[in-house]
Design an enzyme around this catalytic site. Structure first.
Site, PDB file in Angstrom:
ATOM      1  N   HIS A 167      -3.645 -33.497  17.096  1.00  0.00           N
ATOM      2  CA  HIS A 167      -2.307 -34.329  17.605  1.00  0.00           C
ATOM      3  C   HIS A 167      -1.051 -33.312  18.132  1.00  0.00           C
ATOM      4  CE1 HIS A 167      -3.603 -38.058  15.668  1.00  0.00           C
ATOM      5  NE2 HIS A 167      -4.456 -37.329  15.244  1.00  0.00           N
TER       6      HIS A 167
ATOM      7  N   LYS B  53       9.540  -0.918  14.634  1.00  0.00           N
ATOM      8  CA  LYS B  53      10.308  -0.601  13.408  1.00  0.00           C
ATOM      9  C   LYS B  53      11.192   0.600  13.592  1.00  0.00           C
ATOM     10  CE  LYS B  53       5.948  -1.098  10.469  1.00  0.00           C
ATOM     11  NZ  LYS B  53       5.230  -0.351   9.729  1.00  0.00           N
TER      12      LYS B  53
ATOM     13  N   GLU C  48      10.655  -4.517   4.440  1.00  0.00           N
ATOM     14  CA  GLU C  48      10.881  -6.243   4.037  1.00  0.00           C
ATOM     15  C   GLU C  48      10.352  -6.145   2.673  1.00  0.00           C
ATOM     16  OE1 GLU C  48       9.066  -5.051   6.780  1.00  0.00           O
ATOM     17  OE2 GLU C  48       9.313  -6.199   8.347  1.00  0.00           O
TER      18      GLU C  48
ATOM     19  N   GLU D  93      -4.682  -7.467  15.449  1.00  0.00           N
ATOM     20  CA  GLU D  93      -3.889  -5.817  14.847  1.00  0.00           C
ATOM     21  C   GLU D  93      -5.304  -4.910  15.244  1.00  0.00           C
ATOM     22  OE1 GLU D  93      -0.500  -5.183  12.086  1.00  0.00           O
ATOM     23  OE2 GLU D  93      -2.413  -5.249  11.136  1.00  0.00           O
TER      24      GLU D  93
ATOM     25  N   LYS E 183       0.946  -1.353  -0.119  1.00  0.00           N
ATOM     26  CA  LYS E 183      -0.083  -0.015  -0.005  1.00  0.00           C
ATOM     27  C   LYS E 183       0.955   1.242  -0.175  1.00  0.00           C
ATOM     28  CE  LYS E 183      -3.550   2.129   2.735  1.00  0.00           C
ATOM     29  NZ  LYS E 183      -4.414   2.034   3.912  1.00  0.00           N
TER      30      LYS E 183
ATOM     31  N   GLY F 137      -4.886  -2.200   5.382  1.00  0.00           N
ATOM     32  CA  GLY F 137      -4.031  -3.374   4.734  1.00  0.00           C
ATOM     33  C   GLY F 137      -4.805  -4.806   5.093  1.00  0.00           C
ATOM     34  N   ARG F 138      -5.212  -4.865   6.298  1.00  0.00           N
ATOM     35  CA  ARG F 138      -5.788  -6.411   6.692  1.00  0.00           C
ATOM     36  C   ARG F 138      -7.056  -6.552   5.944  1.00  0.00           C
ATOM     37  NH1 ARG F 138      -4.759  -3.312  10.856  1.00  0.00           N
ATOM     38  NH2 ARG F 138      -6.148  -2.585  12.321  1.00  0.00           N
TER      39      ARG F 138
HETATM   40  C1  G6Q Z   1      -2.536  -4.145   8.043  1.00  0.00           C
HETATM   41  C2  G6Q Z   1      -1.172  -3.408   8.440  1.00  0.00           C
HETATM   42  C3  G6Q Z   1      -0.199  -4.065   8.014  1.00  0.00           C
HETATM   43  C4  G6Q Z   1       0.361  -3.815   6.250  1.00  0.00           C
HETATM   44  C5  G6Q Z   1       1.666  -4.157   6.255  1.00  0.00           C
HETATM   45  C6  G6Q Z   1       2.330  -3.696   4.901  1.00  0.00           C
HETATM   46  O1  G6Q Z   1      -3.892  -3.723   8.573  1.00  0.00           O
HETATM   47  O2  G6Q Z   1      -1.288  -2.066   8.068  1.00  0.00           O
HETATM   48  O3  G6Q Z   1      -0.017  -5.444   8.306  1.00  0.00           O
HETATM   49  O4  G6Q Z   1      -0.498  -4.200   5.570  1.00  0.00           O
HETATM   50  O5  G6Q Z   1       2.644  -3.364   7.280  1.00  0.00           O
HETATM   51  O6  G6Q Z   1       1.968  -2.651   4.506  1.00  0.00           O
HETATM   52  P1  G6Q Z   1       2.244  -1.934   2.910  1.00  0.00           P
HETATM   53  O7  G6Q Z   1       1.160  -2.758   2.205  1.00  0.00           O
HETATM   54  O8  G6Q Z   1       2.334  -0.378   3.265  1.00  0.00           O
HETATM   55  O9  G6Q Z   1       3.766  -2.556   2.565  1.00  0.00           O
END
Ligand code: G6Q
Length: 492
Positions: A357, A470, A186, A326, A180, A240-241
Site C-alpha cells: 500500500h 563523525k 551516541e 555497509e 564494541k 559490529g554488523r
Molecule cells: C558495524 C559498524 C557499526 C558499529 C557502530 C557501533 O559493522 O562497525 O555500525 O556497530 O558504529 O559501534 P560500537 O559497538 O563500537 O559502539
C-alpha cells in the site's frame, strides 16, 4: 589480478544476456532447501546456461578459497588486519573456549534474571551493529514468551531515551550498554543520561545490579563505572554488523531465554555448514549472491527490495540495509584500485502487506528494474490462521504479478493498467518463525553479501565511509559554526 570486467567469464555473461528470452517465457522450476528454509528462484531471468556461467565467474574469482579463508580465521579484513570469525560464535560447543565461557555467563545471568522476575524492563543502549541485529531478532521472536520487556535506544536525539524511560521504574530496569569500542558518541551520551536518570532514584551501590556492559574495551567499561564482572566481552574478530551472535545478543537471551538464543546460533551454524559444503550450484547463499551480481552488473538494477511477509520481521530490511550497504557500498577493491563496475545495491523494504500500500506501485509499473526477495513463513506464528492465509496469498500473488504482468488486452485496453511483467524475484520460505529458522535466514544473507563482496573484489568487513562525517561533527562541536548554514542551525 585480472580486472573483473576483462575476465572471459564476465564477457561471456554479457553476450549471453542478449540471447535470453523474456522471463515469463522461461518456465523455470528452480529450488534449493536446507533444514526448513526453501529458496525458490524460479522467477529469475536465468537459464541453466546463465547459472553455469555465473558459477564459472564465482570460480574465477576464487570464491571457494576466500570462503575457506574466512572460516579458518585468515585476516581477510585486510584494511583493519582482522580475521572475520562470527561463524565461530555459533559453531558447536568447545571450539573456542572464550566464546563458550561468555555463552555460559550469558546463560546464567539470563536464567537468573528471568527466574527472579525483579527486572521488568531491559534497555539496550547501542547503535549500528550494537542495535540493529539484537533489535531485529527480539522483534522477530516477540511471539515467544518474552519477559522481561526489552527496549532499544540508539539515536543521540534525546527524544529517544527520554521517551523510552518515561514509563520505566529505575528499580526494575536493567541497562545493557552495548558497544564494541565503548567510545561511540551516541551510545556513551545515552549511557550517561541513563546513569543520571538512574541515580536520581537509586544510588551508586545499586549500579552493578542495573548496568551491564557488552564490549571489547575493558578499561573504558571500568572508567564508566561498570565493574569488570558485569562486562560480557567478545573479540575484535567480531564485526559490529555480525555481532548479534556475541554478547551483543544478551538482550535476546534476556527476552526469550538462553535456549532460544542457542537455537538461533544453531540455525546460523546449520547455514554455515551448508555454505561451506554444498556444491556452488546447490548453495543457497552462492545462488542468491550470484543472482544479485547478475542484476546489478548485467541488468543495471540499482536496488533490491526486501519484502518479509511477517510482521515479526519488520526490522529485517533495516538490519539487512546495514549488512549489505555497509559491507559492499564501496568503490575501491581490497587492494585500493578504483572499480569500473557497479557494486552494492541500495537495499530497501518493508513488511508485507504494508509495502503493497506504499511503494509497490513503482516496483510493478515504474521505470526501474527492482529485483525483489519475498520472505514467507509457512506456519502461522500468531495463532490466527485466517490472517496468515491472507498474508501468504498476498505475498505469492505479488511475485506472480511481477513476473507475469498484465497485457493491454487483459487490461481492457487501458494503458494505465498494463503491467509489463518480466520483473524478477526470489521467494524464501521458512517452515516457521522459530529461532532456528531465523538464525538460518540471517546467516543466509550474511553469506550472500560475502559472495558478492568476493566477486566485486571488495573488503566487505570494514566501513571507512562512515568516519568522515563523525570527524566533521566533532569539529563542529569543538569549533562551532563555520558556514552560514551552521550558524542558521546552531545559533538561536
Ligand atoms: C558495524 C559498524 C557499526 C558499529 C557502530 C557501533 O559493522 O562497525 O555500525 O556497530 O558504529 O559501534 P560500537 O559497538 O563500537 O559502539
Amino acid at each position: 589480478m585480472t580486472s573483473l570486467t576483462q575476465r572471459p567469464e564476465w564477457k561471456s555473461l554479457k553476450s549471453h544476456k542478449e540471447t535470453l528470452p523474456p522471463l515469463k517465457e522461461l518456465n523455470n522450476r528452480l529450488t534449493l532447501s536446507n533444514q526448513g528454509v526453501m529458496l525458490d528462484y524460479s522467477k529469475n531471468s536465468v537459464t541453466e546456461e546463465t547459472l553455469t556461467k555465473l558459477i564459472a565467474l564465482a570460480k574465477a574469482c576464487d570464491l571457494e578459497d576466500w570462503r575457506d579463508k574466512m572460516f579458518s580465521g585468515d585476516k581477510i579484513n585486510n584494511t583493519e588486519e582482522r580475521a572475520v570469525l562470527h561463524t565461530a560464535l555459533r559453531a558447536s560447543h568447545g571450539l573456542t573456549p572464550s566464546v563458550d565461557d561468555t555463552l555460559a555467563r550469558m546463560k546464567d545471568i539470563s536464567a537468573k534474571i528471568r527466574a527472579e522476575g525483579k527486572i521488568t524492563d531491559v534497555v539496550n543502549i547501542g547503535i549500528g551493529g550494537s542495535d540493529l541485529g539484537p533489535h531485529m531478532v527480539c522483534e522477530s521472536l516477540k511471539h515467544l514468551e518474552n519477559t522481561p520487556r526489552v527496549h532499544f535506544v540508539s539515536n543521540v536525539d534525546g527524544a529517544h531515551i527520554t521517551q523510552t524511560l518515561k514509563y520505566l521504574d529505575p528499580k526494575t530496569t536493567l541497562f545493557l550498554i552495548a558497544s564494541k569500542t565503548f567510545t561511540t558518541q551516541e551510545t556513551m551520551t545515552n549511557a550517561h543520561t541513563a546513569r543520571t536518570w538512574f541515580l536520581n532514584t537509586c544510588s551508586e551501590k545499586d549500579i552493578p545490579e542495573h548496568f551491564l556492559a557488552l564490549s571489547t574495551n575493558k578499561d573504558a567499561v571500568i572508567t564508566f563505572g561498570i565493574p569488570e564482572e558485569n562486562m560480557f566481552p567478545f573479540k575484535d574478530w567480531v564485526g559490529g554488523r555480525y555481532s548479534l551472535w556475541s554478547s551483543i545478543g544478551l538482550s535476546i537471551c534476556l527476552s526469550v531465554g538462553f535456549d532460544n538464543f542457542r537455537s538461533l546460533l544453531d540455525g546460523a551454524s546449520a547455514m554455515d555448514q551448508h555454505f561451506k559444503t554444498a556444491p556452488l550450484d546447490q548453495n543457497m547463499p552462492v545462488i542468491l549472491g550470484l543472482l544479485g551480481v547478475w542484476y546489478r552488473n548485467f541488468w543495471a538494477a540499482e536496488s533490491v527490495a526486501l519484502l518479509p511477509y511477517a510482521q515479526g520481521l519488520h526490522r529485517f530490511p533495516a538490519f539487512l540495509q546495514q549488512m549489505d550497504m555497509e559491507s559492499n557500498g564501496k568503490s575501491v577493491t581490497r587492494d585500493g584500485q578504483s572499480v569500473n563496475y557497479a557494486t552494492g545495491p541500495i537495499i530497501f523494504g518493508e513488511a508485507g502487506t504494508n509495502g503493497q500500500h506504499a511503494f509497490y506501485q513503482l516496483i510493478h509499473q515504474g521505470t526501474s528494474l527492482i529485483p525483489c526477495d519475498f520472505i514467507l513463513i509457512k506456519k502461522p506464528y500468531n495463532g490466527n490462521a485466517d490472517h496468515h492465509k491472507k498474508l501468504l496469498a498476498n505475498g505469492l500473488a505479488q511475485a506472480d504479478a511481477l513476473m507475469n504482468g498484465q497485457t493491454l488486452e487483459e487490461a481492457g485496453s487501458d494503458p494505465h493498467r498494463v503491467f509489463e511483467g518480466n520483473r524478477p524475484s526470489n521467494t524464501i520460505v521458512l517452515d516457521e518463525l522459530s529461532p532456528f529458522h531465523l538464525g538460518q535466514l540471517i546467516a543466509l544473507y550474511e553469506h550472500k553479501v560475502f559472495v558478492q563482496g568476493i566477486i566485486w573484489g571488495l573488503n566487505s568487513f570494514d566501513q571507512p565511509g562512515v568516519e568522515l562525517g563523525k570527524i566533521l561533527a566533532n569539529n563542529i562541536l569543538k569549533n562551532g559554526a563555520t558556514t552560514p548554514l551552521h550558524r542558521y542551525v546552531l545559533e538561536n
